[in-house]
Write an enzyme that holds these catalytic residues in place. Structure first.
Site, short mmCIF file in Angstrom:
data_model
loop_
_atom_site.label_atom_id
_atom_site.label_comp_id
_atom_site.label_asym_id
_atom_site.label_seq_id
_atom_site.Cartn_x
_atom_site.Cartn_y
_atom_site.Cartn_z
N HIS A 1 39.28 35.85 -49.76
CA HIS A 1 39.63 36.56 -51.00
C HIS A 1 39.94 35.61 -52.15
CE1 HIS A 1 41.07 40.24 -48.40
NE2 HIS A 1 39.86 39.80 -48.08
N ARG B 1 40.94 43.73 -55.12
CA ARG B 1 41.13 43.09 -53.81
C ARG B 1 40.36 41.76 -53.72
NH1 ARG B 1 38.67 43.29 -48.55
NH2 ARG B 1 40.24 43.07 -46.88
N GLY C 1 36.18 46.08 -50.21
CA GLY C 1 37.31 46.90 -49.78
C GLY C 1 37.83 46.48 -48.42
N PRO C 2 38.86 47.18 -47.92
CA PRO C 2 39.44 46.85 -46.62
C PRO C 2 38.71 47.60 -45.50
CG PRO C 2 40.77 48.53 -47.67
CD PRO C 2 39.62 48.24 -48.61
N GLU D 1 33.64 48.83 -53.50
CA GLU D 1 33.64 49.53 -54.78
C GLU D 1 32.68 48.92 -55.80
OE1 GLU D 1 38.38 50.87 -54.68
OE2 GLU D 1 37.64 49.52 -56.26
N TYR E 1 43.22 48.95 -61.18
CA TYR E 1 42.20 49.47 -60.27
C TYR E 1 42.72 49.76 -58.87
CZ TYR E 1 39.03 49.17 -64.06
OH TYR E 1 38.44 49.41 -65.28
#
Length: 370
Positions: free
Chosen positions: A166, A228, A248-249, A254, A264
């Protein structure tokens, strides 16, 4: 059936490892608004015809970002090289950085953008990981190209918190001639809701690294927050709308329309969930996983590289339907569109793919839209 169960089990293990135990836990007392942002599940693949495919380069080493000046491509490799591809062929060039590159997890040499006057001044902007595995950081620097190698000439911003995963890393110049950079949440989800931090944000700066006076939060680089792991940025030349792709997780990837100063939602909301003052995505993947990366927008169509989804997808912004543009080369990291052709780089040598002997590759597709 046995093959399916094995594939399913491996998928679960992979996703569990990527999320590092950070699954979303929604609080029951949140006010949640529902929207219909998930694309039509009946994926269409007949909208585009491929009239020609050309492999332009092979044996790239974990490529990350595509840039182009006139007829020459410059592609960053996460391991610390910039690959020049032109009519003479392919050449891997050195980059001299003032702080050593840290190639760790998803980090390394990531996004790069050429200066608007690159042909005259040889300048570019790059985002790279540095520090140690115990204290990962990211920085944005200017590079000078002398025709054979690249050298750091200045620092626009550094000490951006990073992690094994990330880190964000996309670098783009917007139609307003400002530099936009994506910063991931650095495995600290709650940091994305803290506007005082740079993580989990899209950053905006002048080309000299100063904070624009018209940024939404005075004195801050933060342009939007609640992200994220934002991976792609693009603008629609006709409408001026800014779009972003985001991991996303474990699914709920998205595509967002980015508006200055907006929240967001991560880590509080994903998918269709959002509250007053929180932006919902334009599209999301629902329970599927796309892992979208680089994006391009043209004529109402958003083209996105897809890592876990292993394809180039095309989203019709108005109808909110998706098409499969290409799906035969594994993981895709970035896309570039020019005229009736789209270019993409594969990302099968990053440790998560299944590379063939010629990977990774720069591939050109000539398109015909039905």
């Amino acid at each position: 059936m046995k093959k399916f169960m094995l594939t399913f089990a491996l998928l679960c293990l992979f996703l569990a490892g990527c999320t590092s135990g950070m699954e979303l836990e929604n609080e029951s007392n949140k006010e949640v608004l529902e929207t219909n942002t998930s694309p039509d599940k009946d994926v269409k693949d007949e909208q585009f015809s491929i009239t020609n495919k050309e492999v332009m380069a092979t044996k790239l080493n974990v490529p990350w970002s595509i840039t182009k000046s006139e007829d020459t491509f410059y592609i960053t490799e996460r391991t610390g090289k910039i690959v020049k591809i032109d009519k003479e062929g392919m050449k891997r060039e050195d980059i001299q950085l003032d702080k050593p590159l840290l190639v760790y997890g998803e980090g390394g040499l990531l996004g790069m953008e050429l200066h608007p006057d690159f042909q005259e001044n040889g300048l570019a902007f790059a985002y790279h990981t540095y520090g140690t595995e115990e204290k990962v950081k990211n920085r944005i620097v200017t590079l000078k190209y002398d025709g054979t190698e690249w050298k750091e000439t200045g620092v626009l911003l550094e000490d951006i918190d990073g992690a094994i995963y990330h880190n964000g890393g996309r670098v783009k110049i917007g139609p307003d001639d400002k530099l936009y950079v994506t910063a991931g949440d650095a495995n600290e989800p709650e940091s994305a809701q803290n506007k005082e931090l740079l993580t989990g944000s899209i950053l905006r700066m002048n080309l000299d690294g100063t904070v624009p006076e018209d940024n939404p939060f005075p004195g801050s680089y933060v342009y939007s927050y609640g992200h994220r792991n934002p991976q792609g940025l693009a603008w629609d030349k006709e409408t001026g709308e800014m779009y972003e792709s985001e991991h996303g997780p474990s699914a709920f990837d998205e595509i967002n329309i980015i508006k200055e100063g907006k929240n967001y939602g991560w880590p509080t909301y994903t998918g269709d969930e959002h509250a007053e003052g929180v932006e919902a995505p334009l599209f999301h993947s629902g329970t599927d996983t796309w892992a979208p990366s680089g994006i391009v927008v043209e004529n109402g169509i958003l083209y996105t590289a897809s890592l876990r989804g292993e394809m180039v997808r095309a989203f019709d912004i108005n109808s909110k339907q998706q098409s499969i543009l290409w799906k035969d080369n594994g993981r895709i990291r970035d896309v570039w569109k020019e005229g009736d052709s789209i270019y993409f780089i594969t990302n099968n040598t990053d440790g998560r793919g299944n590379p063939v002997p010629e990977d990774d590759q720069l591939i050109k597709l000539d398109l015909s839209v039905d």
